[in-house]
Design a protein around this motif. Structure first.
Motif, PDB file in Angstrom:
ATOM      1  N   LEU A 115       0.829  -1.209   0.000  1.00  0.00           N
ATOM      2  CA  LEU A 115       0.000   0.000   0.000  1.00  0.00           C
ATOM      3  C   LEU A 115       0.864   1.260   0.000  1.00  0.00           C
ATOM      4  O   LEU A 115       0.547   2.240  -0.691  1.00  0.00           O
ATOM      5  CB  LEU A 115      -0.923  -0.010   1.213  1.00  0.00           C
ATOM      6  CG  LEU A 115      -2.152  -0.918   1.079  1.00  0.00           C
ATOM      7  CD1 LEU A 115      -2.767  -1.196   2.438  1.00  0.00           C
ATOM      8  CD2 LEU A 115      -3.184  -0.293   0.146  1.00  0.00           C
ATOM      9  N   LYS A 116       1.949   1.257   0.759  1.00  0.00           N
ATOM     10  CA  LYS A 116       2.835   2.413   0.781  1.00  0.00           C
ATOM     11  C   LYS A 116       3.455   2.647  -0.592  1.00  0.00           C
ATOM     12  O   LYS A 116       3.613   3.789  -1.031  1.00  0.00           O
ATOM     13  CB  LYS A 116       3.922   2.222   1.838  1.00  0.00           C
ATOM     14  CG  LYS A 116       3.415   2.376   3.267  1.00  0.00           C
ATOM     15  CD  LYS A 116       4.538   2.249   4.275  1.00  0.00           C
ATOM     16  CE  LYS A 116       4.027   2.502   5.689  1.00  0.00           C
ATOM     17  NZ  LYS A 116       5.109   2.381   6.696  1.00  0.00           N
ATOM     18  N   GLU A 117       3.768   1.564  -1.293  1.00  0.00           N
ATOM     19  CA  GLU A 117       4.321   1.688  -2.640  1.00  0.00           C
ATOM     20  C   GLU A 117       3.274   2.237  -3.606  1.00  0.00           C
ATOM     21  O   GLU A 117       3.578   3.094  -4.449  1.00  0.00           O
ATOM     22  CB  GLU A 117       4.814   0.316  -3.117  1.00  0.00           C
ATOM     23  CG  GLU A 117       5.484   0.352  -4.479  1.00  0.00           C
ATOM     24  CD  GLU A 117       5.978  -1.027  -4.907  1.00  0.00           C
ATOM     25  OE1 GLU A 117       6.505  -1.127  -6.029  1.00  0.00           O
ATOM     26  OE2 GLU A 117       5.813  -1.983  -4.132  1.00  0.00           O
ATOM     27  N   CYS A 118       2.031   1.763  -3.483  1.00  0.00           N
ATOM     28  CA  CYS A 118       0.950   2.251  -4.349  1.00  0.00           C
ATOM     29  C   CYS A 118       0.696   3.735  -4.124  1.00  0.00           C
ATOM     30  O   CYS A 118       0.504   4.499  -5.086  1.00  0.00           O
ATOM     31  CB  CYS A 118      -0.330   1.466  -4.078  1.00  0.00           C
ATOM     32  SG  CYS A 118      -0.305  -0.243  -4.672  1.00  0.00           S
ATOM     33  N   ILE A 119       0.694   4.159  -2.868  1.00  0.00           N
ATOM     34  CA  ILE A 119       0.451   5.565  -2.546  1.00  0.00           C
ATOM     35  C   ILE A 119       1.580   6.429  -3.082  1.00  0.00           C
ATOM     36  O   ILE A 119       1.358   7.521  -3.619  1.00  0.00           O
ATOM     37  CB  ILE A 119       0.283   5.740  -1.027  1.00  0.00           C
ATOM     38  CG1 ILE A 119      -1.015   5.064  -0.563  1.00  0.00           C
ATOM     39  CG2 ILE A 119       0.280   7.219  -0.641  1.00  0.00           C
ATOM     40  CD1 ILE A 119      -1.184   5.014   0.935  1.00  0.00           C
ATOM     41  N   SER A 120       2.819   5.942  -2.963  1.00  0.00           N
ATOM     42  CA  SER A 120       3.968   6.696  -3.450  1.00  0.00           C
ATOM     43  C   SER A 120       3.903   6.870  -4.967  1.00  0.00           C
ATOM     44  O   SER A 120       4.129   7.969  -5.485  1.00  0.00           O
ATOM     45  CB  SER A 120       5.262   5.981  -3.056  1.00  0.00           C
ATOM     46  OG  SER A 120       6.389   6.651  -3.588  1.00  0.00           O
ATOM     47  N   HIS A 121       3.574   5.797  -5.683  1.00  0.00           N
ATOM     48  CA  HIS A 121       3.457   5.876  -7.147  1.00  0.00           C
ATOM     49  C   HIS A 121       2.312   6.779  -7.558  1.00  0.00           C
ATOM     50  O   HIS A 121       2.417   7.536  -8.526  1.00  0.00           O
ATOM     51  CB  HIS A 121       3.249   4.477  -7.728  1.00  0.00           C
ATOM     52  CG  HIS A 121       4.491   3.643  -7.693  1.00  0.00           C
ATOM     53  ND1 HIS A 121       4.479   2.292  -7.946  1.00  0.00           N
ATOM     54  CD2 HIS A 121       5.782   3.958  -7.416  1.00  0.00           C
ATOM     55  CE1 HIS A 121       5.717   1.810  -7.843  1.00  0.00           C
ATOM     56  NE2 HIS A 121       6.517   2.812  -7.508  1.00  0.00           N
ATOM     57  N   ARG A 122       1.207   6.716  -6.827  1.00  0.00           N
ATOM     58  CA  ARG A 122       0.054   7.562  -7.141  1.00  0.00           C
ATOM     59  C   ARG A 122       0.405   9.033  -6.985  1.00  0.00           C
ATOM     60  O   ARG A 122       0.036   9.864  -7.828  1.00  0.00           O
ATOM     61  CB  ARG A 122      -1.101   7.213  -6.219  1.00  0.00           C
ATOM     62  CG  ARG A 122      -2.373   8.015  -6.455  1.00  0.00           C
ATOM     63  CD  ARG A 122      -3.248   8.006  -5.233  1.00  0.00           C
ATOM     64  NE  ARG A 122      -2.605   8.705  -4.126  1.00  0.00           N
ATOM     65  CZ  ARG A 122      -3.059   8.669  -2.864  1.00  0.00           C
ATOM     66  NH1 ARG A 122      -4.136   7.959  -2.569  1.00  0.00           N
ATOM     67  NH2 ARG A 122      -2.442   9.331  -1.911  1.00  0.00           N
ATOM     68  N   ASP A 123       1.108   9.380  -5.916  1.00  0.00           N
ATOM     69  CA  ASP A 123       1.444  10.778  -5.649  1.00  0.00           C
ATOM     70  C   ASP A 123       2.473  11.321  -6.634  1.00  0.00           C
ATOM     71  O   ASP A 123       2.526  12.530  -6.871  1.00  0.00           O
ATOM     72  CB  ASP A 123       1.963  10.930  -4.213  1.00  0.00           C
ATOM     73  CG  ASP A 123       0.876  10.664  -3.183  1.00  0.00           C
ATOM     74  OD1 ASP A 123      -0.311  10.706  -3.560  1.00  0.00           O
ATOM     75  OD2 ASP A 123       1.214  10.416  -2.012  1.00  0.00           O
ATOM     76  N   GLN A 124       3.313  10.439  -7.185  1.00  0.00           N
ATOM     77  CA  GLN A 124       4.332  10.877  -8.139  1.00  0.00           C
ATOM     78  C   GLN A 124       3.823  10.908  -9.573  1.00  0.00           C
ATOM     79  O   GLN A 124       4.450  11.512 -10.442  1.00  0.00           O
ATOM     80  CB  GLN A 124       5.553   9.951  -8.060  1.00  0.00           C
ATOM     81  CG  GLN A 124       6.301  10.037  -6.741  1.00  0.00           C
ATOM     82  CD  GLN A 124       7.411   9.013  -6.649  1.00  0.00           C
ATOM     83  OE1 GLN A 124       7.695   8.306  -7.612  1.00  0.00           O
ATOM     84  NE2 GLN A 124       8.041   8.911  -5.488  1.00  0.00           N
TER      85      GLN A 124
END
Length: 210
Positions: A115-124
């Motif tokens: 989930l942390k990886e998904c959120i990071s990719h979404r924000d970038q």
């Protein structure tokens, strides 16, 4: 010397009891979830895995149906349970942050990292489907305060440009004229339609004051 043959086949009643013991009912925030001990044990260090152990060190009440009572939001628990079932993250419209909060509560470590990886990719990720539409409004000085104070629906004030003084057709009265630039972020298709409508409105306003 006699030989004893042992029947290794278990009776249907024994198999039925063992199958029943594998099922676990959870009452999460008033919503019931039925799953198995195997599913809940996918992450051995998680809250859910510890909850179903015989020597459980967690304190958890049960309701009248025997379901474990967990005071959490069921909407965000469903993706956590489904991840334990098949190892895939399926959000079904719920926010990543909400599911992350639950994953951290239940201590499902692999899901937390995912989930942390998904959120990071979404924000970038660039907002390719978003665009900022600018609208230019022409107004007189006495209309300025009211127009800015009544901006709504996501419109934001950007710039104020003075276009000089306009004389009244009904006498020597003079009036300051301004162009007020406002903007709004919206989807690309809606933005195109909005942009065309705004250009028509501006031209209409200018034509009515010529």
């Amino acid at each position: 010397m006699s030989t004893v043959f042992i029947n290794s086949r278990k009776s249907p009643n024994v198999l039925k009891k063992q199958g029943t013991d594998q099922w676990v009912k959870l009452n999460v925030g008033g919503t019931y979830f039925l799953t198995t001990k195997t599913t809940l044990s996918r992450d051995p260090n998680s809250f859910l895995s510890r909850l179903i152990q015989e020597d459980c060190d967690l304190i958890s009440d049960r309701d009248e149906t025997g379901a474990y009572l967990i005071d959490r939001d069921p909407k965000y628990f469903a993706p956590v349970l489904n991840y334990l079932r098949h190892g895939k993250l399926v959000l079904d419209g719920v926010s990543e942050e909400g599911v992350l909060e639950e994953a951290e509560f239940y201590n499902v470590t692999q899901l937390i990292a995912l989930l942390k990886e998904c959120i990071s990719h979404r924000d970038q990720r660039p907002h390719a489907d978003k665009k900022r539409v600018y609208r230019v409004l022409q107004c007189r000085e006495q209309e300025l305060t009211q127009m800015i104070s009544t901006l709504s629906d996501g419109w934001r004030f950007e710039q104020l440009i003075s276009v000089g003084i306009q004389c009244s057709n009904y006498g020597p009265f003079e009036n300051n004229e301004f162009l007020c630039v406002v903007s709004k972020e919206c989807g690309s298709t809606a933005g195109r339609e909005l942009e065309l409508n705004d250009r028509a409105k501006v031209l209409q306003q200018k034509g009515s004051r010529m």
